[in-house]
Scaffold this active site. Structure first.
Site, short mmCIF file in Angstrom:
data_model
loop_
_atom_site.label_atom_id
_atom_site.label_comp_id
_atom_site.label_asym_id
_atom_site.label_seq_id
_atom_site.Cartn_x
_atom_site.Cartn_y
_atom_site.Cartn_z
N SER A 91 0.79 -1.23 0.00
CA SER A 91 0.00 0.00 0.00
C SER A 91 0.82 1.28 0.00
CB SER A 91 -0.96 0.00 1.19
OG SER A 91 -2.02 -0.90 0.95
N TYR A 140 -10.91 2.13 5.66
CA TYR A 140 -9.85 1.82 4.69
C TYR A 140 -10.38 0.85 3.65
CZ TYR A 140 -5.04 1.03 3.13
OH TYR A 140 -3.89 0.98 2.39
N SER A 141 -10.25 1.22 2.38
CA SER A 141 -10.75 0.37 1.30
C SER A 141 -9.84 0.46 0.10
CB SER A 141 -12.17 0.80 0.90
OG SER A 141 -12.61 0.07 -0.22
N ASN A 142 -9.29 -0.68 -0.29
CA ASN A 142 -8.43 -0.72 -1.47
C ASN A 142 -9.19 -0.37 -2.74
OD1 ASN A 142 -5.68 -1.88 -0.53
ND2 ASN A 142 -7.18 -3.16 0.49
N GLY A 168 2.83 -0.93 3.94
CA GLY A 168 2.16 -1.77 2.95
C GLY A 168 2.29 -3.25 3.26
#
Length: 350
Positions: free
Chosen positions: A70, A169-171, A305
């Site tokens: 990330s 939190y969202s990819n 990440g």
């Protein structure tokens, strides 16, 4: 301050004193292998611990490459903010403006809310199988498209109803940001990151691999659990992560990138200021940038990440005089976060 330095080839190493203490701190990081670079003013220490590959005694190369997960988001957000600075889009543009018909309620979700994770969109990662589910291992060489992953996420309702009111939190947010970059520029987010950040900053160990499964050059081997043991997952198709986490890099390159970003070389001051604003009051995540307070009270900015077989962390003081980047290949018996946090505190505070 770090100890005096000696140059060996293209690398710089600390000798004795505090540098030896950094090595002992790195040796205490839990994992199969670890590599780190610490910068203090003009001084640089690089070190590694553990092994580069299970079943061998080969040391982790101090210039080794790893999947940075990330931390990719900071690169993506920087490109979006550069486009804002060029007047090609606005942070308060709606998702619908740039991706018409893609996201339900997209007219009420802004680019800013994608970058600071206040959109409320479901995280596509939560639709994927993870070890020890057998389906997970079929992902290793599979190619995914952003559209496919986005649709998997949008098959689920938002995690909250009103965008901008909560942090989640969202990819998925960054898959959409990557698609917006392409619609604005006519080039993929990976091409824009290469053109705007990797080449100008001379990040020779950094790539946006797309669908390439390989880690080229010196690198750490990464593993995931299976059948009570670990299997090598170094090779894998990073389209699984896409714009939310496909970056490959090195400790040197990530320190160089964050020094340039926080030093004002990549964004105008007002946009760098925007990047540091939390999405919700009291939060610690802005526009692709996070921060936390170290044990000695010094605040550091950067990101971390998780790329399944690799975990990476890169932080700098706001004035960039102190920086630390560390990557770990986890052993899946013990979470490395606590030991990494101790090493970051040591690097920043001592």
């Amino acid at each position: 301050m770090l100890a005096a330095l000696v140059t060996v080839g293209a690398l710089v190493f600390g000798m004795g004193g505090p540098a030896g203490e950094l090595q002992r701190g790195l040796d205490g990081v839990v994992g199969i292998g670890a590599v780190a670079e610490v910068r203090s003013g003009g001084e640089v220490w690089r070190g590694s611990s553990g092994v580069a590959e299970l079943g061998s005694s080969r040391k982790v190369p101090v210039n080794g490459r790893f999947r940075a997960g990330s931390i990719s988001k900071t690169f993506v957000a920087t490109v979006v903010l550069q486009l804002v600075g060029e007047g090609r889009l606005r942070l308060d543009d709606s998702v619908e403006r740039w991706l018409p018909g893609v996201v339900p309620n997209g007219a009420n979700i802004t680019v800013r809310q994608l970058l600071n994770h206040t959109s409320g969109l479901f995280d596509y990662k939560n639709t994927l199988s993870m070890p020890p589910n057998p389906e997970f291992y079929t992902y290793q060489y599979r190619t995914w498209t952003a559209a496919e992953q986005i649709q998997r996420a949008l098959a689920h309702p938002p995690v909250f109803d009103k965008p901008g009111t909560q942090f989640s939190y969202s990819n998925t947010n960054y898959l959409l940001a990557g698609e917006i970059i392409q619609n604005v520029t006519g080039r993929t987010y990976g091409e824009e990151i290469e053109r705007r950040l990797i080449r100008p900053l001379g990040l020779g160990g950094t790539t946006m691999p797309g669908t390439s499964t390989y880690l080229r050059g010196p690198h750490l081997h990464g593993y995931v659990p299976k059948d009570g043991g670990l299997i090598d997952f170094t090779e894998m198709n990073p389209s699984l992560f896409g714009a939310s986490g496909e970056l490959i890099s090195t400790t040197r390159d990530l320190n160089r990138f964050f020094a340039a970003l926080l030093g004002g070389r990549l964004l105008p001051a007002p946009l760098l200021h925007e990047m540091k604003q939390p999405g919700v009051e009291g939060g610690t995540y802005g526009l692709g940038l996070s921060w936390h307070r170290t044990a000695c009270g010094v605040e550091v900015y950067g990101n971390d990440g998780d790329a399944l077989a690799y975990q990476a962390y890169s932080y700098a003081t706001e004035d960039t005089r102190r920086q630390v980047t560390i990557a770990v290949t986890p052993n899946f018996r013990t979470n490395p976060d606590e030991s990494v946090e101790a090493f970051v505190d040591q690097a920043i505070c001592d």
